[in-house]
Design a protein around this motif. Structure first.
Motif, PDB file in Angstrom:
ATOM      1  N   THR A  25     -20.026 100.565 -15.581  1.00 10.30           N
ATOM      2  CA  THR A  25     -18.620 100.326 -15.740  1.00 10.30           C
ATOM      3  C   THR A  25     -17.747 100.703 -14.379  1.00 10.30           C
ATOM      4  O   THR A  25     -16.615 100.732 -14.237  1.00 10.30           O
ATOM      5  N   TYR A  26     -18.642 101.111 -13.475  1.00  6.61           N
ATOM      6  CA  TYR A  26     -17.927 101.188 -11.756  1.00  6.61           C
ATOM      7  C   TYR A  26     -19.039 101.062 -10.787  1.00  6.61           C
ATOM      8  O   TYR A  26     -19.983 100.935 -11.024  1.00  6.61           O
ATOM      9  N   PHE A  27     -18.338 100.665  -9.585  1.00  8.52           N
ATOM     10  CA  PHE A  27     -19.253 100.599  -8.548  1.00  8.52           C
ATOM     11  C   PHE A  27     -19.019 102.103  -7.534  1.00  8.52           C
ATOM     12  O   PHE A  27     -17.824 102.318  -7.115  1.00  8.52           O
ATOM     13  N   PRO A  28     -20.161 102.581  -7.407  1.00  7.41           N
ATOM     14  CA  PRO A  28     -20.182 103.906  -6.604  1.00  7.41           C
ATOM     15  C   PRO A  28     -19.799 104.081  -5.374  1.00  7.41           C
ATOM     16  O   PRO A  28     -20.218 103.042  -4.465  1.00  7.41           O
ATOM     17  N   LEU A  29     -18.806 104.780  -4.940  1.00  2.00           N
ATOM     18  CA  LEU A  29     -18.324 104.806  -3.378  1.00  2.00           C
ATOM     19  C   LEU A  29     -18.930 106.164  -2.937  1.00  2.00           C
ATOM     20  O   LEU A  29     -18.937 107.257  -3.767  1.00  2.00           O
ATOM     21  N   PRO A  30     -18.896 106.501  -1.802  1.00  2.00           N
ATOM     22  CA  PRO A  30     -18.904 108.003  -0.973  1.00  2.00           C
ATOM     23  C   PRO A  30     -18.124 108.621  -1.560  1.00  2.00           C
ATOM     24  O   PRO A  30     -16.711 108.391  -1.589  1.00  2.00           O
ATOM     25  N   LYS A  31     -18.342 109.951  -1.891  1.00  2.00           N
ATOM     26  CA  LYS A  31     -17.503 110.791  -2.450  1.00  2.00           C
ATOM     27  C   LYS A  31     -16.186 111.049  -1.549  1.00  2.00           C
ATOM     28  O   LYS A  31     -16.426 111.148  -0.294  1.00  2.00           O
ATOM     29  N   ARG A  32     -15.264 111.530  -1.960  1.00  2.00           N
ATOM     30  CA  ARG A  32     -13.974 111.849  -1.208  1.00  2.00           C
ATOM     31  C   ARG A  32     -13.659 113.523  -1.408  1.00  2.00           C
ATOM     32  O   ARG A  32     -14.312 114.116  -2.242  1.00  2.00           O
ATOM     33  N   ALA A  33     -13.027 113.958  -0.418  1.00  3.50           N
ATOM     34  CA  ALA A  33     -12.616 115.301  -0.631  1.00  3.50           C
ATOM     35  C   ALA A  33     -12.054 115.935  -1.946  1.00  3.50           C
ATOM     36  O   ALA A  33     -12.116 116.845  -2.338  1.00  3.50           O
ATOM     37  N   LYS A  34     -11.340 115.013  -2.557  1.00  2.99           N
ATOM     38  CA  LYS A  34     -10.748 115.032  -4.012  1.00  2.99           C
ATOM     39  C   LYS A  34     -11.998 114.830  -5.056  1.00  2.99           C
ATOM     40  O   LYS A  34     -11.302 115.233  -6.198  1.00  2.99           O
ATOM     41  N   LYS A  40     -17.839 111.355 -10.081  1.00  2.00           N
ATOM     42  CA  LYS A  40     -18.119 110.310  -9.086  1.00  2.00           C
ATOM     43  C   LYS A  40     -16.994 109.430  -8.695  1.00  2.00           C
ATOM     44  O   LYS A  40     -15.922 109.674  -9.106  1.00  2.00           O
ATOM     45  N   HIS A  41     -16.879 108.960  -7.268  1.00  3.17           N
ATOM     46  CA  HIS A  41     -15.703 108.377  -6.520  1.00  3.17           C
ATOM     47  C   HIS A  41     -16.224 106.758  -6.792  1.00  3.17           C
ATOM     48  O   HIS A  41     -17.265 106.363  -6.697  1.00  3.17           O
ATOM     49  N   GLY A  42     -15.280 105.838  -7.245  1.00  5.10           N
ATOM     50  CA  GLY A  42     -15.854 104.544  -7.246  1.00  5.10           C
ATOM     51  C   GLY A  42     -14.652 103.537  -7.670  1.00  5.10           C
ATOM     52  O   GLY A  42     -13.369 104.031  -7.674  1.00  5.10           O
ATOM     53  N   LEU A  43     -14.873 102.322  -7.828  1.00  6.43           N
ATOM     54  CA  LEU A  43     -13.890 101.126  -8.262  1.00  6.43           C
ATOM     55  C   LEU A  43     -14.688 101.192  -9.699  1.00  6.43           C
ATOM     56  O   LEU A  43     -15.701 100.707 -10.013  1.00  6.43           O
ATOM     57  N   HIS A  44     -13.704 101.159 -10.585  1.00  8.57           N
ATOM     58  CA  HIS A  44     -13.532 101.390 -12.082  1.00  8.57           C
ATOM     59  C   HIS A  44     -13.694 100.277 -12.543  1.00  8.57           C
ATOM     60  O   HIS A  44     -12.319 100.062 -13.221  1.00  8.57           O
ATOM     61  N   TYR A  45     -14.382  99.524 -13.048  1.00  8.50           N
ATOM     62  CA  TYR A  45     -14.480  98.189 -13.706  1.00  8.50           C
ATOM     63  C   TYR A  45     -13.533  98.388 -15.286  1.00  8.50           C
ATOM     64  O   TYR A  45     -12.851  97.589 -15.487  1.00  8.50           O
ATOM     65  N   SER A  46     -13.755  99.349 -15.911  1.00  6.48           N
ATOM     66  CA  SER A  46     -13.233  99.599 -17.353  1.00  6.48           C
ATOM     67  C   SER A  46     -11.706  99.912 -17.381  1.00  6.48           C
ATOM     68  O   SER A  46     -11.033  99.848 -18.199  1.00  6.48           O
ATOM     69  N   GLY A  62      -4.556 103.835   6.190  1.00  5.02           N
ATOM     70  CA  GLY A  62      -3.521 105.079   6.923  1.00  5.02           C
ATOM     71  C   GLY A  62      -4.059 105.566   8.183  1.00  5.02           C
ATOM     72  O   GLY A  62      -3.584 106.387   8.895  1.00  5.02           O
ATOM     73  N   GLY A  63      -5.227 104.811   8.847  1.00  4.98           N
ATOM     74  CA  GLY A  63      -5.924 105.031   9.815  1.00  4.98           C
ATOM     75  C   GLY A  63      -6.968 106.392   9.551  1.00  4.98           C
ATOM     76  O   GLY A  63      -7.540 106.862  10.709  1.00  4.98           O
ATOM     77  N   ASP A  64      -7.029 106.541   8.310  1.00  4.20           N
ATOM     78  CA  ASP A  64      -8.023 107.778   7.959  1.00  4.20           C
ATOM     79  C   ASP A  64      -9.446 107.187   8.246  1.00  4.20           C
ATOM     80  O   ASP A  64      -9.850 106.276   7.558  1.00  4.20           O
ATOM     81  N   PHE A  65     -10.142 107.930   8.952  1.00  8.57           N
ATOM     82  CA  PHE A  65     -11.552 107.561   9.074  1.00  8.57           C
ATOM     83  C   PHE A  65     -12.255 107.312   7.888  1.00  8.57           C
ATOM     84  O   PHE A  65     -13.204 106.350   7.748  1.00  8.57           O
ATOM     85  N   GLN A  66     -12.295 108.410   6.923  1.00  6.57           N
ATOM     86  CA  GLN A  66     -13.041 108.145   5.930  1.00  6.57           C
ATOM     87  C   GLN A  66     -12.616 107.096   4.846  1.00  6.57           C
ATOM     88  O   GLN A  66     -13.652 106.211   4.320  1.00  6.57           O
ATOM     89  N   GLU A  67     -11.390 106.618   5.041  1.00  9.34           N
ATOM     90  CA  GLU A  67     -10.847 105.563   4.194  1.00  9.34           C
ATOM     91  C   GLU A  67     -11.367 104.257   4.873  1.00  9.34           C
ATOM     92  O   GLU A  67     -11.831 103.075   4.008  1.00  9.34           O
ATOM     93  N   GLU A  68     -11.367 104.264   6.142  1.00  6.89           N
ATOM     94  CA  GLU A  68     -11.695 103.067   6.686  1.00  6.89           C
ATOM     95  C   GLU A  68     -13.632 102.720   6.468  1.00  6.89           C
ATOM     96  O   GLU A  68     -13.859 101.772   6.494  1.00  6.89           O
ATOM     97  N   LEU A  69     -14.195 103.900   6.407  1.00  8.70           N
ATOM     98  CA  LEU A  69     -15.640 103.737   6.036  1.00  8.70           C
ATOM     99  C   LEU A  69     -15.831 103.299   4.828  1.00  8.70           C
ATOM    100  O   LEU A  69     -16.490 102.444   4.582  1.00  8.70           O
ATOM    101  N   VAL A  70     -15.176 103.726   3.795  1.00  8.65           N
ATOM    102  CA  VAL A  70     -15.166 103.358   2.417  1.00  8.65           C
ATOM    103  C   VAL A  70     -14.774 101.855   2.260  1.00  8.65           C
ATOM    104  O   VAL A  70     -15.393 101.082   1.445  1.00  8.65           O
ATOM    105  N   MET A  71     -13.622 101.391   3.016  1.00  9.60           N
ATOM    106  CA  MET A  71     -13.231  99.942   2.964  1.00  9.60           C
ATOM    107  C   MET A  71     -14.377  99.041   3.672  1.00  9.60           C
ATOM    108  O   MET A  71     -14.627  98.033   3.232  1.00  9.60           O
TER     109      MET A  71
END
Length: 114
Positions: A25-34, A40-46, A62-71
């Motif tokens: 029900t989700y696509f896992p992504l690398p964990k975030r600070a939050k 788990k951090h991910g794209l949640h299909y449900s 926003g120019g955030d390096f972590q965000e760009e890696l996730v994208m």
């Protein structure tokens, strides 16, 4: 994506703290600070929902390096994400979905009645 025999556009939300959701029900992504421990951090299909262009807003990085890696990770895996989301919709149509999920049929009715 196809749902109920028609093509629709869907938004798939990012979620930082997915709990005991089944892995399909989700696509896992690398964990975030939050992201909390044991979550788990991910794209949640449900939690995905149909959307029309009227309600779409551009997502600006926003120019955030972590965000760009996730994208970049999402872009590398976009075929898998699309395939898994389409499978989720097929399962949803046959009644195989989580107890707490978006009522896609209801959202489609509301969008069509605008």
């Amino acid at each position: 994506m196809k749902c109920n025999g028609n093509l629709h556009t869907f938004a798939i939300p990012f979620r930082s703290n997915i709990g005991n959701a089944p892995s399909n029900t989700y696509f896992p992504l690398p964990k975030r600070a939050k992201t909390k421990d044991q979550r788990k951090h991910g794209l949640h299909y449900s939690k995905m929902f149909p959307i029309t262009e009227k309600y779409m807003l551009a997502y600006h990085m926003g120019g955030d390096f972590q965000e760009e890696l996730v994208m970049a990770y999402i872009e590398r895996n976009i075929k898998q994400i699309y395939s898994e989301a389409a499978q989720y919709l097929k399962n949803y149509e046959t009644g195989q979905h989580e107890l707490f999920c978006v009522d896609i049929d209801d959202v489609l009715i509301k969008l069509n009645n605008q």
